[in-house]
Design a protein around this motif. Sequence first.
Motif, short mmCIF file in Angstrom:
data_model
loop_
_atom_site.label_atom_id
_atom_site.label_comp_id
_atom_site.label_asym_id
_atom_site.label_seq_id
_atom_site.Cartn_x
_atom_site.Cartn_y
_atom_site.Cartn_z
N LEU A 1 0.83 -1.21 0.00
CA LEU A 1 0.00 0.00 0.00
C LEU A 1 0.87 1.25 0.00
N THR A 2 1.89 1.27 0.82
CA THR A 2 2.77 2.43 0.91
C THR A 2 3.53 2.65 -0.40
N VAL A 3 4.08 1.60 -0.96
CA VAL A 3 4.83 1.72 -2.22
C VAL A 3 3.92 2.19 -3.34
N TYR A 4 2.72 1.63 -3.41
CA TYR A 4 1.79 2.02 -4.47
C TYR A 4 1.40 3.50 -4.34
N ARG A 5 1.14 3.95 -3.13
CA ARG A 5 0.78 5.36 -2.93
C ARG A 5 1.93 6.27 -3.35
N HIS A 6 3.15 5.92 -3.00
CA HIS A 6 4.31 6.72 -3.40
C HIS A 6 4.48 6.73 -4.92
N THR A 7 4.23 5.60 -5.55
CA THR A 7 4.34 5.51 -7.00
C THR A 7 3.31 6.39 -7.69
N VAL A 8 2.08 6.36 -7.20
CA VAL A 8 1.01 7.18 -7.79
C VAL A 8 1.34 8.66 -7.64
N VAL A 9 1.83 9.06 -6.47
CA VAL A 9 2.19 10.46 -6.23
C VAL A 9 3.35 10.88 -7.13
N ALA A 10 4.36 10.04 -7.25
CA ALA A 10 5.51 10.36 -8.11
C ALA A 10 5.08 10.51 -9.56
N ASP A 11 4.19 9.64 -10.01
CA ASP A 11 3.69 9.73 -11.38
C ASP A 11 2.92 11.03 -11.60
N MET A 12 2.09 11.39 -10.65
CA MET A 12 1.31 12.62 -10.77
C MET A 12 2.21 13.86 -10.74
N SER B 1 -6.95 13.19 -9.74
CA SER B 1 -6.97 11.88 -10.39
C SER B 1 -7.53 10.81 -9.45
N ARG B 2 -8.00 9.73 -10.07
CA ARG B 2 -8.41 8.56 -9.31
C ARG B 2 -7.16 7.78 -8.96
N HIS B 3 -7.08 7.28 -7.75
CA HIS B 3 -5.86 6.56 -7.39
C HIS B 3 -6.07 5.06 -7.24
N ASP B 4 -7.26 4.57 -6.98
CA ASP B 4 -7.55 3.13 -6.89
C ASP B 4 -6.64 2.38 -5.92
N VAL B 5 -6.18 3.06 -4.87
CA VAL B 5 -5.31 2.41 -3.89
C VAL B 5 -6.04 1.26 -3.21
N TRP B 6 -7.30 1.49 -2.85
CA TRP B 6 -8.02 0.46 -2.09
C TRP B 6 -8.36 -0.73 -2.97
N ARG B 7 -8.64 -0.52 -4.26
CA ARG B 7 -8.88 -1.65 -5.16
C ARG B 7 -7.61 -2.47 -5.28
N ARG B 8 -6.49 -1.80 -5.43
CA ARG B 8 -5.22 -2.52 -5.53
C ARG B 8 -4.91 -3.24 -4.22
N PHE B 9 -5.17 -2.58 -3.09
CA PHE B 9 -4.96 -3.20 -1.78
C PHE B 9 -5.81 -4.46 -1.65
N THR B 10 -7.08 -4.40 -2.08
CA THR B 10 -7.97 -5.55 -2.02
C THR B 10 -7.47 -6.67 -2.93
N ASP B 11 -7.06 -6.32 -4.14
CA ASP B 11 -6.54 -7.33 -5.07
C ASP B 11 -5.30 -8.00 -4.49
N PHE B 12 -4.41 -7.21 -3.92
CA PHE B 12 -3.18 -7.77 -3.35
C PHE B 12 -3.50 -8.65 -2.14
N ALA B 13 -4.47 -8.22 -1.33
CA ALA B 13 -4.87 -9.03 -0.17
C ALA B 13 -5.44 -10.37 -0.62
N MET B 14 -6.21 -10.37 -1.70
CA MET B 14 -6.77 -11.62 -2.22
C MET B 14 -5.66 -12.54 -2.72
N ILE B 15 -4.65 -11.96 -3.35
CA ILE B 15 -3.52 -12.77 -3.82
C ILE B 15 -2.78 -13.39 -2.64
N VAL B 16 -2.54 -12.58 -1.61
CA VAL B 16 -1.85 -13.09 -0.41
C VAL B 16 -2.67 -14.20 0.24
#
Length: 195
Positions: free
Chosen positions: A8-19, A118-133
């Motif tokens: 979650l932390t890495v994804y948020r930092h990536t989204v911010v850096a991209d923006m 912008s839309r960040h979809d952090v929680w969708r990604r978090f949910t997807d990653f949790a399902m994978i784990v």
Amino acid sequence: GALLTYELTVYRHTVVADMRAQADLITRSTAAAVEFKDPKVAWENLYLLKQQPRIVAAAVYGPDGALIASHTTQPDAVSARISVNEAAWGPRYSGAMLEMTQPIEREGQRLGMLYLKSRHDVWRRFTDFAMIVLAVSAVSLAAAFYLFVHLQRRITAPLEKMTDVAREVIGSHDWSLRAPATDYKDVGVLVDAFN
């Protein structure tokens, strides 16, 4: 838990850096349009953001805070005026949205402000990653259970038979009784020693 928090932390930092990178490109390419009060060129620069489906609103404001140009996929997504004297803010998260402003400058002089949403979809990604784990954990537990049951049969069953023979020998004093052989090497050594 730790793996999910890290992702979650890495994804948020990536989204911010991209923006921020996109904001930097837009402010550099729009500085001349703001300086020469050309809303058409400013709009054309913002319109390039249509290639980024996550960006739902972008606006360029002049030195007086008045809206020069905007590109948005949502009605009422940008204000008609902002205060350009305040410091740039953001990124800030608000629900499923990420917002930020960045000053438009030329040679250290502030010419205006860029606003991005912008839309960040952090929680969708978090949910997807949790399902994978969870899926990987479930498969790992199933494999461990299978191995445990399989090894338990190969190791425990011959030991139980050997224990039964030992009890029978003690009870009947029949020293000719033997434990059955096993094909599992380590337990086989124990059975041979017992016999």
